[in-house]
Design an enzyme around this catalytic site. Sequence first.
Site, PDB file in Angstrom:
ATOM      1  N   CYS A   1      61.723  34.769  92.540  1.00 31.53           N
ATOM      2  CA  CYS A   1      62.585  35.264  91.464  1.00 31.53           C
ATOM      3  C   CYS A   1      62.150  36.942  91.153  1.00 31.53           C
ATOM      4  O   CYS A   1      62.963  37.270  90.470  1.00 31.53           O
ATOM      5  CB  CYS A   1      62.222  34.357  90.177  1.00 31.53           C
TER       6      CYS A   1
ATOM      7  N   GLU B   1      66.672  46.016  92.707  1.00 30.58           N
ATOM      8  CA  GLU B   1      67.331  44.806  93.293  1.00 30.58           C
ATOM      9  C   GLU B   1      68.716  44.618  93.398  1.00 30.58           C
ATOM     10  O   GLU B   1      69.430  44.324  94.307  1.00 30.58           O
ATOM     11  CB  GLU B   1      66.695  43.491  92.871  1.00 30.58           C
TER      12      GLU B   1
ATOM     13  N   GLU C   1      72.365  44.080 100.587  1.00 31.51           N
ATOM     14  CA  GLU C   1      72.625  42.845 100.764  1.00 31.51           C
ATOM     15  C   GLU C   1      73.130  41.946  99.699  1.00 31.51           C
ATOM     16  O   GLU C   1      73.697  40.788  99.912  1.00 31.51           O
ATOM     17  CB  GLU C   1      71.486  41.880 101.602  1.00 31.51           C
TER      18      GLU C   1
ATOM     19  N   CYS D   1      57.501  38.222  83.144  1.00 34.01           N
ATOM     20  CA  CYS D   1      58.262  38.836  82.613  1.00 34.01           C
ATOM     21  C   CYS D   1      58.253  39.345  81.274  1.00 34.01           C
ATOM     22  O   CYS D   1      58.516  40.596  80.770  1.00 34.01           O
ATOM     23  CB  CYS D   1      59.575  38.338  82.567  1.00 34.01           C
TER      24      CYS D   1
ATOM     25  N   SER E   1      60.663  31.196  99.475  1.00 31.55           N
ATOM     26  CA  SER E   1      61.758  30.396  99.185  1.00 31.55           C
ATOM     27  C   SER E   1      62.765  31.707  99.529  1.00 31.55           C
ATOM     28  O   SER E   1      62.785  32.977  98.991  1.00 31.55           O
ATOM     29  CB  SER E   1      62.120  29.961  97.715  1.00 31.55           C
TER      30      SER E   1
ATOM     31  N   LYS F   1      64.481  45.198  88.616  1.00 32.97           N
ATOM     32  CA  LYS F   1      65.859  44.612  88.861  1.00 32.97           C
ATOM     33  C   LYS F   1      66.797  45.755  89.187  1.00 32.97           C
ATOM     34  O   LYS F   1      67.796  45.202  89.783  1.00 32.97           O
ATOM     35  CB  LYS F   1      65.962  43.801  87.502  1.00 32.97           C
TER      36      LYS F   1
ATOM     37  N   GLU G   1      65.854  26.275  94.715  1.00 32.01           N
ATOM     38  CA  GLU G   1      64.325  26.346  95.064  1.00 32.01           C
ATOM     39  C   GLU G   1      63.547  24.879  95.252  1.00 32.01           C
ATOM     40  O   GLU G   1      62.816  24.785  96.121  1.00 32.01           O
ATOM     41  CB  GLU G   1      63.772  27.219  94.166  1.00 32.01           C
TER      42      GLU G   1
ATOM     43  N   GLU H   1      64.912  23.319  98.064  1.00 34.38           N
ATOM     44  CA  GLU H   1      64.126  23.753  99.160  1.00 34.38           C
ATOM     45  C   GLU H   1      62.684  23.173  99.377  1.00 34.38           C
ATOM     46  O   GLU H   1      62.158  22.897 100.425  1.00 34.38           O
ATOM     47  CB  GLU H   1      64.221  25.397  99.181  1.00 34.38           C
TER      48      GLU H   1
END
Lengths: 598, 160
Positions: free
Chosen positions: A318, A380, A385, A522, A338, A377, A292, A295
């Site tokens: 994230c 996710e 993908e 978090c 990102s 999560k 990141e 980038e």
Amino acid sequence: MRGRMTMETIKLTIDNKQIEVEKGTTILGAARRMGIDIPTLCHMKLDDLNIENKPGGCRICVVEVQGRRNLSPACITKCDEGAVVRTHTPRVMNARRTVMEFILSDHPKDCLICPKSGNCELQNMAIRLGIREITGQEIAEMSTYRKDTSPSIIRDLDKCIMCRRCEMMCNEVQTVGALSAVNRGFMAVVAPAFEQNLEYSPCTYCGQCVAVCPTGALTEVDHTGDVLRAIADPSKTVVVQTAPAVRAALGEEFGMKPGSLVTGKLVSALKELGFDYVFDTDFAADLTIMEEGTELLARLGKFLNGDEDANIPILTSCCPGWVNFFEHNFPDLKDVPSTAKSPQQMFGAIAKSYFAGKINVSRKDMVVVSIMPCLAKKYESQRPEFSVDGNPDVDFSISTRELAHFIKQANIDFNNLPDADFDRPLGESTGAGVIFGNTGGVIEAAVRTAYELYTGKKLSRLDFDELRGMEGVRQATINFDGLPINIGIAHGLGNARKLLDDVRAGRSTFHAIEVMACPGGCIGGGGQPLHHGDSSILKARARAIYEEDKNKTIRVSHENPYIINLYKEFLGEPNSEKAHHLLHTHYFDKKAKIIVKQ
Amino acid sequence: MSSIKIELRKEDVDKINEICDSFGNEQSELINVLHKTQEHFGYLPAEIQEAIASKLNIPVAQVYGVVTFYSFFTMTPKGRHPISICMGTACYVRGAEKVLDEFKKELSLQVGQTTPDGKFSLSSLRCVGACGLAPVVLIGEKTYGRVAPDDVQDILKEYQ
């Protein structure tokens, strides 16, 4: 202090004691200041985070105010000058008991097997009020609402007491708008539009509804059984990763005081549970910074050269709740975040390629488990993908709470465990990886690395206090050796929406923005031990995270020797083709569409 | 998970937008918007609620919350012959519930539903001000007084 002197105050009497409070204070607020603990059920207040639920609905907090005919709910009744309030007269106690009996009359009595048992505010209230029987129970109608299971969250609305905390979190704090109170009377529930399953709503799976639910109506999907089966299967190599925020909160489940750091015990417990390799998501956080940060510098370079396609600001990616949020609400901006995957997913991709190769285990024989403070999560890890030929990079994601149950079931005396170290190579991390658990932490970690890579100089100080704190939206300008970099930080999706609206309108002056879906980051995640409305718990966890950072010998991601080695042996350079293939992703437009038929 | 797609005809979208515009697209005007929309379409199906939510920029869950809270709003179209049974005090004590049960049985309908052919819909209401005729049934514009359960079949035959 001058403000305090001129503040308008009110004198009143509560339970025969006098108190002077600021005008506008509720009876509940005044009583709590005096150490009088009026019981509440629907009311919830998180100080410092500007979060308060006070629908005045449950009526558990009723008190007697002299001169008023009816009892008044303390949570929404403001103090009047000279008021005489009594919080435990026979009339009040009788009313409180009746209210509780009404709430319990249609509530399922399966406490023994309820996932919330032992940690349920309704159960605690029944204990506190000493309820032994429920008048009229024989004739009470019972709710029979269907259960809804989504990838992350289970809704069991028979257990809903209409406190509406979840609705408040979903609409006011997160501005997600997935949940609303629907129907009326006995049929009233909190549900998505048309009482569809959560899966067909704009839900981000942030889990803040679960984090505040006082009963077993909203809970997480439990994957501990799957994990146990994987560990028991001798043909599987089971690898576990644990997120930064877990170590700052897990101890609470074992009676430790909030803010206790249990990193070493956590590693010991995971080894005791039978995981073959105990690694750290913080390693992947360091890896995220490399990708990141690179980038960011590339996009920033373009921007400074006047390239109109530079795509500034860059947004962090994230947080899976945040990713879901912008896919549903800002799909037009999906090129702005990102492309770096979250640390959880970077870890899974590296474990099942680089590490599997190193130990000579095939992808299908490796099971990757993640311990997360988060419920998004779970969703996710199930995104198509993030799998190869149907085999997911992360097989199961379990929450801090689920891990605590798992440890208890395995007869492990957590409090007396010795400290152990993470395994290598994917268990070595820096202080920069640790602070990913706090709001502001990801961008602070990115600044530490980006500064040193951009300027070629060592930072003289690593603590960026200007990026820390609990305010919902923060901003700071960091001097990159003469180049001012404007940074925005938002935690809570409603705060993120404000920054995103500015980006969409072209008003944003930020170069980089960090977003975390949960209040506090978090550490306040939907999978963490329940805070029951006590924000000092969140602050203690945040302090613990910064303490862990301070204790680390290496505190910048690009100096992690195992990260350097990973690039040397396997990935090449940050943002290389191989790194892009394994560590980057793309986003989808998930906004509800209205198609006009001609 | 793919995103939700709603299909609506252009003239319907135009009408909804026109109604929302006439209330300045104010979120606080939701109830008035729903009133006008139901007046035009006869009911408020999910697609129309989605379109209103999108135009007023409020979560569709909240629109649905309001629609389900007020009994005036309905998500099913009324039949060509809407049947209303008065359940006010006078009608109720003179046996309106038995009459309602008979309509439910004859039409295989619950209150708030419409027959699959769109012919009849069933609703109950509170007092039409004709207590002297209790129990009272309304079908469309027509009023039936002193209805007994045995009359129900004959009444329905009028609409064959």
